[in-house]
Design a protein around this motif. Structure first.
Motif, mmCIF file in Angstrom:
data_model
loop_
_atom_site.group_PDB
_atom_site.id
_atom_site.type_symbol
_atom_site.label_atom_id
_atom_site.label_comp_id
_atom_site.label_asym_id
_atom_site.label_seq_id
_atom_site.Cartn_x
_atom_site.Cartn_y
_atom_site.Cartn_z
ATOM 1 N N UNK A 5 3.549 -3.586 4.701
ATOM 2 C CA UNK A 5 3.072 -4.629 3.765
ATOM 3 C C UNK A 5 1.302 -4.154 3.726
ATOM 4 N N UNK A 6 0.910 -3.829 4.881
ATOM 5 C CA UNK A 6 -0.478 -2.981 4.789
ATOM 6 C C UNK A 6 -0.481 -1.908 4.039
ATOM 7 N N UNK A 7 0.371 -1.023 4.215
ATOM 8 C CA UNK A 7 0.547 0.364 3.509
ATOM 9 C C UNK A 7 0.580 0.296 2.049
ATOM 10 N N UNK A 8 1.434 -0.903 1.824
ATOM 11 C CA UNK A 8 1.775 -0.989 0.533
ATOM 12 C C UNK A 8 0.745 -1.769 -0.291
ATOM 13 N N UNK A 13 -3.745 -0.976 -4.059
ATOM 14 C CA UNK A 13 -5.194 -1.260 -4.242
ATOM 15 C C UNK A 13 -5.780 0.166 -4.486
ATOM 16 N N UNK A 14 -5.618 1.106 -3.879
ATOM 17 C CA UNK A 14 -5.893 2.530 -4.054
ATOM 18 C C UNK A 14 -5.431 3.132 -5.338
ATOM 19 N N UNK A 15 -4.176 2.672 -5.534
ATOM 20 C CA UNK A 15 -3.671 3.144 -7.232
ATOM 21 C C UNK A 15 -4.494 2.545 -8.218
ATOM 22 N N UNK A 16 -4.880 1.116 -7.823
ATOM 23 C CA UNK A 16 -5.552 0.309 -9.025
ATOM 24 C C UNK A 16 -6.891 1.029 -9.184
#
Length: 180
Positions: A5-8, A13-16
């Protein structure tokens, strides 16, 4: 599961953030290109409008009046008979002075390819007006009998080709301005 979940969430967030930055960069670039295109379009419109306005000014202030004075004197010459002072004073002298003055005062409206023709016309009218003054305004007694003020025999025949070029320019400009 927490790790997943943390990776996802980190990926989302990184992608956003990355897509927001990329979107912002593309937006700015698009706005910059749009502004450049708009500026170029406006400059072209101003050039086009200015060119059209110049043609209208040339047509109404120079080529149109010249055309009608050329026509007026040509028609008067066809009616001229033996020593018609009225035609000399009220048509030839009037139009000849106006043509010469138009060419001198509106020289900035003369197309470069017509400057030599304008020079020929100005010279012809200068000599004609000089001869007119000599024969009609301040005549010598033996010259009073002259039937018409001609300057052809003085080496200054009327430059018909120059007249025709100015008339052609008038027709060309009129067509460009009023039929386009």
């Amino acid at each position: 599961m927490d790790e997943m979940l943390r990776i996802l969430l980190t990926a989302i967030l990184s992608g956003t953030v990355v897509s927001a930055i990329v979107g912002l960069v593309f937006k700015r670039k698009t706005e910059f290109i749009t502004a450049e295109i708009k500026d170029e379009f406006e400059r072209n419109m101003i050039r086009l409008k200015t060119g059209q306005q110049w043609k209208e000014k040339a047509l109404t202030e120079l080529y149109g009046p010249l055309n009608y004075h050329f026509t007026r004197t040509k028609k008067a010459l066809g009616r001229y008979t033996d020593k018609n002072i009225y035609l000399e004073v009220n048509v030839f002298k009037d139009s000849n002075e106006k043509i010469r003055n138009l060419l001198l005062e509106k020289s900035y409206l003369i197309y470069p390819e017509l400057t030599d023709d304008a020079d020929e016309l100005i010279t012809h009218y200068d000599v004609w007006l000089e001869q007119y003054d000599k024969l009609r305004v301040n005549p010598e007694p033996d010259e009073v009998a002259a039937t018409f003020v001609f300057v052809q025999n003085l080496g200054f025949p009327f430059p018909r080709a120059a007249e025709e070029k100015f008339k052609n320019m008038y027709r060309k400009l009129w067509t460009e301005v009023y039929e386009s």
